[in-house]
Design an enzyme around this catalytic site. Structure first.
Site, PDB file in Angstrom:
ATOM      1  N   GLU A  70       0.845  -1.174   0.068  1.00  0.00           N
ATOM      2  CA  GLU A  70       0.040  -0.073  -0.019  1.00  0.00           C
ATOM      3  C   GLU A  70       0.844   1.265   0.118  1.00  0.00           C
ATOM      4  OE1 GLU A  70      -2.654  -1.238  -1.073  1.00  0.00           O
ATOM      5  OE2 GLU A  70      -3.997  -0.551   0.485  1.00  0.00           O
ATOM      6  N   THR A 119      -5.318   9.211  -6.049  1.00  0.00           N
ATOM      7  CA  THR A 119      -5.569   8.968  -4.548  1.00  0.00           C
ATOM      8  C   THR A 119      -4.950  10.118  -3.983  1.00  0.00           C
ATOM      9  OG1 THR A 119      -5.295   6.392  -4.869  1.00  0.00           O
ATOM     10  CG2 THR A 119      -4.900   7.496  -2.751  1.00  0.00           C
TER      11      THR A 119
END
Lengths: 307, 307
Positions: free
Chosen positions: A128, A181
């Protein structure tokens, strides 16, 4: 066991009120991944089907998660990874988390489960970090544990599995637009009012209680986000119409999946979830925006072996 | 039934992470109240033992709560109230809530329960408004429902009863200093960082999950307040020492009860709660601060009939 094929679930992070702490796993949306032991040290991504993603280990989230796994393992060999990537990167339903979680879960199985789920989450968080610069756990935790998970704390990492009522279904629509993001994080304010904070933790408490009690109405009343959704929804065309129509079609609640652009709704039972899907399709069709759409039970197993 | 005598529990609001939304009721600390039907309309406070509080109906919290009750009731008579006030006003353990909740609960019993618990909370909140200018529910809700309660939302009012693990005990120490509720609210900041908000709703989720799972360790890990405690504790002499020593004595967690100055700790089992009480006593004795101290099981019934 020398080789394993796994299903790696897509996930919905935040779940309206639980920004950065709550997540859930989907049952019928996800990648497939084949992981094989090899005598050669390290991780090799041998093939990626479906998406154009880097094969180089240190540039691929499953490679980076796998390296974090190997670093803590006393296993002397390595792994070969093949990915059938069905989740679109950037869709907001945990594409990177599925690959990171799937890789380390599969490796752990192949070695006879030396690591706990909590440790697997920590390895997957490195993937991540590669994907979004933040080692967040709100997608990888539900991908590995299944069902709903709460990240109570990051330091130390504390993951709390939360029960999933059996009739809970998600409808997820992915409008074909791109939101980075990093952008969707940049537009958030660093301060919030105490008043909105109180509303938010009231709703987190209500959602958790609703999941434990199997109280669908309480779950629905708690699916509110007064902090992040009002800001992030600006980046998603038609968000308000999708949400209004989904609730009218019977959804318990509706919000942004992770950092978007996907929008999710939760419903009691598959019939209502399908009806919500029809309303979402009609809404985006009327404004001419292309989309993918999924209806899925909430997955309670997390990553699982399929061969 | 013409007359009823009730026990009105003291309550701990906030419970560390749950500012303005969580509360719990105590079992062995509270007021006693006798309520009698009368043909004369209205509410009369006939006697208050133990504290010097106004007998005038509109200036007494139980009177004001009672009037809110009567306004919604089709009962044509009135009530006489006698209060044996054992909870000290201003102690931070819900003194006004006990009187407000006790009055309306008793009246409801005398009339054959025409109102729901949620409605009783709404009446009792009018007493809270008189006491502190804010119609908060985080003390009156646990006083009426018993156990732990979550105020998920105020508009509309949504109270969620949360299960109470059977071995949960509270230790509460009340240093004999005065803090005005209005002051303890005034020093709070109106804005918080999103980061601290995330920690707080992670902990609220963890505490609720811990209570449902009867997971005392999780309850303990979740009893953290990064927002209100660091500010309010400045007003309470010796707070840090009390807290450090309570945790060392075995408490699961320790924090400010409501707006203080009382400090509470939760422990698994009466023995540990008593040990925590000893450590708190020693701490305040060493700095020469007078105090009251209580050890109590968490009450799961709320206001109850005793005669």
């Amino acid at each position: 066991m020398e080789e394993i094929k796994v299903f790696c679930p897509a996930t919905i992070a935040n779940v309206s009120c639980g920004f950065d702490v709550l997540g859930l796993a989907l049952d019928s949306v996800g990648d497939e991944m084949t992981v094989r032991k090899t005598n050669e040290k390290g991780i090799s991504i041998t093939k990626i089907i479906g998406q154009d993603l880097p094969l180089e280990t240190t540039k691929n989230v499953s490679g980076v998660a796998g390296l974090a796994f190997l670093e803590k393992s006393d296993y002397q060999g390595g792994f070969l990874i093949e990915i059938n990537k069905k989740i679109k990167p950037g869709s907001g339903i945990g594409s990177s988390a599925a690959s990171s979680a799937g890789a380390v879960w599969a490796m752990n199985e192949l070695l006879g489960k030396p690591f706990s789920n909590l440790e697997l989450v920590q390895f997957a968080m490195q993937g991540e970090k590669l994907a979004s610069d933040v080692a967040h756990a709100d997608n990888v935790a539900p991908a590995i544990y299944g069902g709903f998970t709460l990240v109570r704390s990051y330091a130390p990492l504390d993951i709390v599995p939360i029960p999933t009522p059996s009739e809970l279904f998600a409808t997820v629509i992915h409008p074909q637009i791109e939101i980075k993001t990093s952008d969707s994080r940049k537009i958030l304010k660093t301060n919030i009012t105490l008043e909105k904070g109180i509303q938010q933790w009231g709703n987190v408490g209500g959602l958790i209680a609703g999941l434990f009690k199997t109280d669908y109405e309480l779950i629905g009343r708690s699916l509110q986000d007064h902090i992040v959704e009002p800001i992030r929804s600006i980046l998603i065309p038609g968000f308000d119409a999708i949400k209004t129509n989904a609730i009218e079609a019977g959804a318990l609640g509706c919000g942004i999946s992770g950092s978007g652009p996907s929008i999710f709704a939760l419903s009691k039972g598959r019939d209502i979830a399908e009806r919500v899907a029809e309303s979402m399709k009609a809404t985006y069709s009327s404004i001419g925006l292309p989309f993918d759409i999924h209806v899925s039970k909430v997955n309670t197993e997390g990553v699982k072996r399929i061969a």
